[in-house]
Design a protein around this motif. Structure first.
Motif, mmCIF file in Angstrom:
data_model
loop_
_atom_site.group_PDB
_atom_site.id
_atom_site.type_symbol
_atom_site.label_atom_id
_atom_site.label_comp_id
_atom_site.label_asym_id
_atom_site.label_seq_id
_atom_site.Cartn_x
_atom_site.Cartn_y
_atom_site.Cartn_z
ATOM 1 N N SER A 1 3.434 -6.946 4.330
ATOM 2 C CA SER A 1 3.193 -5.493 4.556
ATOM 3 C C SER A 1 4.235 -4.744 3.548
ATOM 4 C CB SER A 1 3.278 -4.972 5.871
ATOM 5 O OG SER A 1 2.163 -5.600 6.703
ATOM 6 N N HIS A 2 3.883 -3.694 3.178
ATOM 7 C CA HIS A 2 4.786 -2.671 2.408
ATOM 8 C C HIS A 2 5.602 -1.907 3.633
ATOM 9 C CE1 HIS A 2 3.064 -3.115 -1.539
ATOM 10 N NE2 HIS A 2 2.039 -3.078 -1.116
ATOM 11 N N ALA A 3 6.727 -1.434 3.094
ATOM 12 C CA ALA A 3 7.539 -0.559 3.908
ATOM 13 C C ALA A 3 6.865 0.450 4.738
ATOM 14 C CB ALA A 3 8.892 -0.023 3.123
ATOM 15 N N ASP A 4 6.057 0.977 4.100
ATOM 16 C CA ASP A 4 5.017 2.125 5.071
ATOM 17 C C ASP A 4 3.938 1.569 5.845
ATOM 18 O OD1 ASP A 4 2.876 0.943 3.357
ATOM 19 O OD2 ASP A 4 2.752 3.022 2.551
ATOM 20 N N GLY A 5 4.098 0.286 5.905
ATOM 21 C CA GLY A 5 3.029 -0.629 6.959
ATOM 22 C C GLY A 5 1.665 -0.942 6.206
ATOM 23 N N SER A 6 1.338 -0.443 5.034
ATOM 24 C CA SER A 6 0.241 -0.586 4.417
ATOM 25 C C SER A 6 0.353 -2.295 4.204
ATOM 26 C CB SER A 6 0.005 0.202 3.286
ATOM 27 O OG SER A 6 0.812 0.012 2.361
ATOM 28 N N VAL A 7 -0.707 -2.787 3.821
ATOM 29 C CA VAL A 7 -1.180 -4.063 3.262
ATOM 30 C C VAL A 7 -0.537 -4.303 1.939
ATOM 31 C CG1 VAL A 7 -2.648 -6.110 3.153
ATOM 32 C CG2 VAL A 7 -3.091 -4.577 5.252
ATOM 33 N N ARG A 8 0.335 -5.481 1.952
ATOM 34 C CA ARG A 8 0.907 -5.752 0.595
ATOM 35 C C ARG A 8 0.120 -7.011 -0.051
ATOM 36 N NH1 ARG A 8 6.789 -7.799 0.313
ATOM 37 N NH2 ARG A 8 6.149 -9.637 -0.981
ATOM 38 N N HIS A 9 -0.070 -7.978 1.099
ATOM 39 C CA HIS A 9 -0.954 -9.175 0.406
ATOM 40 C C HIS A 9 -1.736 -9.574 1.842
ATOM 41 C CE1 HIS A 9 -1.162 -13.700 0.118
ATOM 42 N NE2 HIS A 9 -1.697 -13.155 -1.160
ATOM 43 N N ALA A 10 -2.917 -10.021 1.356
ATOM 44 C CA ALA A 10 -3.789 -10.640 2.552
ATOM 45 C C ALA A 10 -4.818 -11.718 1.743
ATOM 46 C CB ALA A 10 -4.827 -9.633 3.027
ATOM 47 N N VAL A 11 -4.967 -12.626 2.772
ATOM 48 C CA VAL A 11 -5.945 -13.450 2.334
ATOM 49 C C VAL A 11 -7.361 -13.139 3.081
ATOM 50 C CG1 VAL A 11 -6.834 -16.127 2.619
ATOM 51 C CG2 VAL A 11 -4.427 -15.550 2.459
#
Length: 152
Positions: free
Chosen positions: A77-87
């Motif tokens: 996740s990014h610092a703002d809580g949003s997804v950075r990487h997902a499978v």
């Protein structure tokens, strides 16, 4: 049969069309000679900060407007809580020969209730073993019933 997936940036824009309105998209190529059915897709996807906020859902949209459910396993996740990487995994119902369908990944208001589909109904599995003459047994159904009966 061979299936290849390519990111939008890896192909000429005129060679394919990813449906509008998505955060990002992929193109799935059928390199075989015949139509393929129920094609499983699994791949890693990165997202820019804020593209897929915490708690938001994601669906796949096909060119005909149909949507496919996705399994999204967040890995970072990014610092703002949003997804950075997902499978991401899904099942493409049909992949015509000689066609390269584009798939757009579209943010939805909220995540689907994954737990609703996963609730066991009359499920059971048992294990019975004997070790040095001593009998051991376990029942998944009994364990689930005991867990359900527990308060809290």
């Amino acid at each position: 049969m061979t299936t290849t997936m390519r990111r939008a940036s890896q192909r000429r824009a005129s060679a394919f069309a990813i449906p509008a309105g998505g955060i990002t998209g992929v193109v799935v190529e059928n390199e075989g000679r015949g139509e393929q059915k129920d094609v499983p897709l699994t791949f890693g996807q990165v997202f820019a900060p804020g593209d897929l906020p915490r708690g938001a859902g994601l669906v796949a949209r096909l060119a005909d407007g149909a949507t496919l459910p996705l399994q999204v396993d967040v890995k970072a996740s990014h610092a703002d809580g949003s997804v950075r990487h997902a499978v991401i995994s899904t099942l493409l119902p049909r992949l015509p020969a000689g066609k390269d369908p584009g798939i757009a990944f579209v943010k939805t208001a909220k995540k689907a209730d994954d737990g609703a589909a996963a609730k066991p109904r009359d499920i059971d599995a048992t294990l019975d073993i004997v070790v040095d003459g001593e009998h051991y047994g376990a029942s998944l159904g009994a364990l689930l019933k005991a867990q359900k009966a527990r308060p809290g």
